[in-house]
Write a protein that holds these residues in place. Structure first.
Motif, mmCIF file in Angstrom:
data_model
loop_
_atom_site.group_PDB
_atom_site.id
_atom_site.type_symbol
_atom_site.label_atom_id
_atom_site.label_comp_id
_atom_site.label_asym_id
_atom_site.label_seq_id
_atom_site.Cartn_x
_atom_site.Cartn_y
_atom_site.Cartn_z
ATOM 1 N N ALA A 48 0.815 -1.218 0.000
ATOM 2 C CA ALA A 48 0.000 0.000 0.000
ATOM 3 C C ALA A 48 0.848 1.265 0.000
ATOM 4 C CB ALA A 48 -0.927 -0.001 1.209
ATOM 5 N N GLY A 49 2.158 1.126 0.232
ATOM 6 C CA GLY A 49 3.026 2.299 0.240
ATOM 7 C C GLY A 49 2.850 3.154 1.473
ATOM 8 N N VAL A 50 2.569 2.530 2.629
ATOM 9 C CA VAL A 50 2.431 3.261 3.891
ATOM 10 C C VAL A 50 3.378 2.649 4.915
ATOM 11 C CG1 VAL A 50 0.030 3.860 3.414
ATOM 12 C CG2 VAL A 50 0.546 1.787 4.702
ATOM 13 N N ASP A 51 3.556 3.337 6.051
ATOM 14 C CA ASP A 51 4.411 2.817 7.109
ATOM 15 C C ASP A 51 3.728 1.659 7.819
ATOM 16 O OD1 ASP A 51 6.331 4.713 6.569
ATOM 17 O OD2 ASP A 51 5.504 6.151 8.032
ATOM 18 N N ARG A 52 4.560 0.716 8.315
ATOM 19 C CA ARG A 52 4.012 -0.410 9.082
ATOM 20 C C ARG A 52 3.319 0.099 10.338
ATOM 21 N NH1 ARG A 52 4.718 -3.836 13.215
ATOM 22 N NH2 ARG A 52 4.398 -6.078 12.852
ATOM 23 N N SER A 53 3.839 1.189 10.917
ATOM 24 C CA SER A 53 3.228 1.747 12.124
ATOM 25 C C SER A 53 1.817 2.249 11.849
ATOM 26 C CB SER A 53 4.088 2.888 12.674
ATOM 27 O OG SER A 53 4.220 3.918 11.693
ATOM 28 N N THR A 54 1.580 2.700 10.617
ATOM 29 C CA THR A 54 0.229 3.149 10.244
ATOM 30 C C THR A 54 -0.745 1.979 10.256
ATOM 31 O OG1 THR A 54 1.127 4.911 8.852
ATOM 32 C CG2 THR A 54 -1.144 4.232 8.421
ATOM 33 N N ILE A 55 -0.320 0.840 9.737
ATOM 34 C CA ILE A 55 -1.170 -0.355 9.742
ATOM 35 C C ILE A 55 -1.455 -0.778 11.172
ATOM 36 C CG2 ILE A 55 -1.416 -2.732 8.950
ATOM 37 C CD1 ILE A 55 -1.363 -0.688 6.692
ATOM 38 N N SER A 56 -0.434 -0.774 12.014
ATOM 39 C CA SER A 56 -0.604 -1.167 13.420
ATOM 40 C C SER A 56 -1.583 -0.233 14.116
ATOM 41 C CB SER A 56 0.746 -1.150 14.141
ATOM 42 O OG SER A 56 1.620 -2.105 13.569
ATOM 43 N N LEU A 57 -1.467 1.073 13.844
ATOM 44 C CA LEU A 57 -2.374 2.034 14.457
ATOM 45 C C LEU A 57 -3.810 1.805 14.014
ATOM 46 C CD1 LEU A 57 -2.750 4.584 16.203
ATOM 47 C CD2 LEU A 57 -2.310 5.949 14.140
ATOM 48 N N LEU A 58 -4.010 1.518 12.715
ATOM 49 C CA LEU A 58 -5.361 1.305 12.205
ATOM 50 C C LEU A 58 -5.995 0.048 12.771
ATOM 51 C CD1 LEU A 58 -4.839 2.244 8.441
ATOM 52 C CD2 LEU A 58 -6.010 3.585 10.200
ATOM 53 N N LEU A 59 -5.173 -0.924 13.160
ATOM 54 C CA LEU A 59 -5.683 -2.167 13.731
ATOM 55 C C LEU A 59 -5.826 -2.109 15.244
ATOM 56 C CD1 LEU A 59 -3.664 -4.728 11.569
ATOM 57 C CD2 LEU A 59 -6.118 -4.277 11.450
ATOM 58 N N SER A 60 -5.440 -1.026 15.833
ATOM 59 C CA SER A 60 -5.513 -0.878 17.291
ATOM 60 C C SER A 60 -6.936 -0.587 17.735
ATOM 61 C CB SER A 60 -4.591 0.265 17.735
ATOM 62 O OG SER A 60 -4.801 0.566 19.102
ATOM 63 N N GLU A 61 -7.342 -1.213 18.825
ATOM 64 C CA GLU A 61 -8.700 -0.999 19.341
ATOM 65 C C GLU A 61 -8.869 0.399 19.920
ATOM 66 O OE1 GLU A 61 -9.802 -4.025 22.064
ATOM 67 O OE2 GLU A 61 -9.675 -5.659 20.583
ATOM 68 N N GLN A 62 -7.766 1.066 20.175
ATOM 69 C CA GLN A 62 -7.844 2.429 20.710
ATOM 70 C C GLN A 62 -8.044 3.471 19.609
ATOM 71 O OE1 GLN A 62 -5.441 0.180 22.084
ATOM 72 N NE2 GLN A 62 -7.059 -0.075 23.638
ATOM 73 N N GLN A 63 -7.908 3.047 18.343
ATOM 74 C CA GLN A 63 -8.044 3.977 17.230
ATOM 75 C C GLN A 63 -9.523 4.284 16.978
ATOM 76 O OE1 GLN A 63 -6.139 5.840 15.735
ATOM 77 N NE2 GLN A 63 -6.901 6.302 13.696
ATOM 78 N N VAL A 64 -9.918 5.569 17.034
ATOM 79 C CA VAL A 64 -11.320 5.957 16.839
ATOM 80 C C VAL A 64 -11.483 6.869 15.628
ATOM 81 C CG1 VAL A 64 -11.934 5.688 19.271
ATOM 82 C CG2 VAL A 64 -11.035 7.882 18.445
ATOM 83 N N ARG A 65 -10.389 7.085 14.898
ATOM 84 C CA ARG A 65 -10.462 7.940 13.715
ATOM 85 C C ARG A 65 -10.144 7.113 12.469
ATOM 86 N NH1 ARG A 65 -7.056 13.312 14.393
ATOM 87 N NH2 ARG A 65 -8.131 13.673 12.404
ATOM 88 N N LEU A 66 -10.740 7.499 11.363
ATOM 89 C CA LEU A 66 -10.477 6.829 10.092
ATOM 90 C C LEU A 66 -9.275 7.472 9.403
ATOM 91 C CD1 LEU A 66 -14.138 6.535 8.748
ATOM 92 C CD2 LEU A 66 -12.706 4.681 9.595
ATOM 93 N N PRO A 67 -8.568 6.699 8.576
ATOM 94 C CA PRO A 67 -7.440 7.265 7.843
ATOM 95 C C PRO A 67 -7.929 8.197 6.735
ATOM 96 C CG PRO A 67 -7.838 5.028 7.127
ATOM 97 C CD PRO A 67 -8.751 5.268 8.295
ATOM 98 N N SER A 68 -6.997 8.878 6.106
ATOM 99 C CA SER A 68 -7.334 9.776 4.998
ATOM 100 C C SER A 68 -7.854 8.972 3.806
ATOM 101 C CB SER A 68 -6.104 10.586 4.578
ATOM 102 O OG SER A 68 -5.125 9.727 4.006
ATOM 103 N N GLY A 69 -8.547 9.662 2.908
ATOM 104 C CA GLY A 69 -9.080 8.983 1.725
ATOM 105 C C GLY A 69 -7.988 8.356 0.888
ATOM 106 N N HIS A 70 -6.816 9.005 0.813
ATOM 107 C CA HIS A 70 -5.708 8.454 0.028
ATOM 108 C C HIS A 70 -5.247 7.125 0.604
ATOM 109 C CE1 HIS A 70 -1.955 8.199 -2.209
ATOM 110 N NE2 HIS A 70 -1.308 8.044 -1.045
ATOM 111 N N VAL A 71 -5.110 7.052 1.927
ATOM 112 C CA VAL A 71 -4.662 5.810 2.563
ATOM 113 C C VAL A 71 -5.704 4.708 2.381
ATOM 114 C CG1 VAL A 71 -4.095 4.710 4.777
ATOM 115 C CG2 VAL A 71 -3.184 6.978 4.237
#
Length: 299
Positions: A48-71
């Motif tokens: 996807a051309g993103v950082d691994r940390s971004t994927i980890s953050l998106l899979l975290s149960e503490q994440q309550v925001r959606l990523p940008s449309g590009h991501v």
């Protein structure tokens, strides 16, 4: 007269979730798609051309925001799903174009050849009930005189080719286990008996022969092949064929509109069944009705 209207519809969107619900659903669907593709976080990040940390953050149960449309778009492309599905805006992973291609196709007839589409669909429905509203008289019930007249100037098929196809179709209907039900406007046969419309060039003897031939086949093939006659003043139908629960076809001359989804097949099945329920001449009476019509047309 009742008109038949077929509408091709897309999947209805579910109610929009709240922001926290959408974030949870995005996380669940992202994880589901990763598992379906056998992808870990590092591989998905690379694709996807993103950082691994971004994927980890998106899979975290503490994440309550959606990523940008590009991501979201890059993740959807990497996972071979749609962005709408990841965001919870639709229940299908397929794009609308893919759904439409699966739901509806257009099959063209090949001029000068036997109709391979019909043969294939009949073979695929060998163990299923076939429902048919013919465009003219039932093809496999036509005499040589009628075939010669109807196909004398026909652009895509000669009378000899049409007659050969007719004989082949009749052989199919005579096979054990076949289940064919047809519905035809009563007025079409009455026009034929009067040699009206396209049949003006037939002789009275040829008309009598055709009607008697149809009566003979209705008796011979019953009950595996059944022909009902409905009132065209009460109902209208385009030429259709329903092949079991698998496929429904509307004939438009040079092409067939082919519906493959259960919803559309069921719609055309219900339409056909309504013609049968309201038939003015039921299949067990058709042969006798045809003989009476033939007697009136006899020279």
């Amino acid at each position: 007269m009742q008109q038949l209207v077929i509408m091709v519809t897309m999947n209805e969107e579910p109610p929009r979730p709240t922001r926290s619900e959408r974030a949870r659903q995005f996380r669940e669907r992202l994880n589901e798609a990763m598992q379906a593709q056998w992808l870990n976080r590092s591989t998905l990040a690379e694709r996807a051309g993103v950082d691994r940390s971004t994927i980890s953050l998106l899979l975290s149960e503490q994440q309550v925001r959606l990523p940008s449309g590009h991501v979201v778009a890059e993740l959807a492309a990497a996972l071979k799903v749609t962005a709408d599905w990841l965001l919870g805006l639709t229940t299908t992973t397929r794009a609308p174009g893919e759904i439409l291609r699966e739901s509806l196709e257009v099959a063209e007839r090949v001029p000068g050849h036997g109709d391979a589409n019909i043969e294939r669909w009949l073979n695929e429905a060998a163990d299923a009930k076939v429902r048919n509203v013919p465009a003219s008289l039932p093809e496999f019930m036509k005499t040589e005189a009628v075939m010669t007249l109807e196909y004398a100037d026909y652009a895509s098929k000669s009378p000899q080719q049409a007659l050969a196809e007719t004989q082949a179709r009749l052989m199919i209907n005579r096979l054990p286990g076949r289940d064919t039900e047809m519905a035809l406007p009563r007025q079409r046969l009455e026009d034929f008996a009067r040699r009206a419309s396209i049949w003006t060039a037939l002789t009275a003897e040829q008309v009598h022969e055709q009607l008697t031939h149809m009566a003979d086949l209705c008796e011979e093939l019953y009950p595996s092949t059944r022909l009902h006659l409905y009132d065209q003043l009460r109902h209208y139908s385009a030429p259709i064929t329903v092949f079991g629960q698998r496929r429904a076809v509307i004939y438009v001359g040079s092409s067939y509109f082919v519906f493959n989804t259960p919803e559309h097949v069921q719609t055309l099945t219900r339409h056909f069944d309504q013609l049968v329920r309201d038939a003015s001449v039921l299949s067990h009476e058709t042969a006798l009705w045809l003989r009476a019509l033939a007697a009136r047309a006899k020279p």
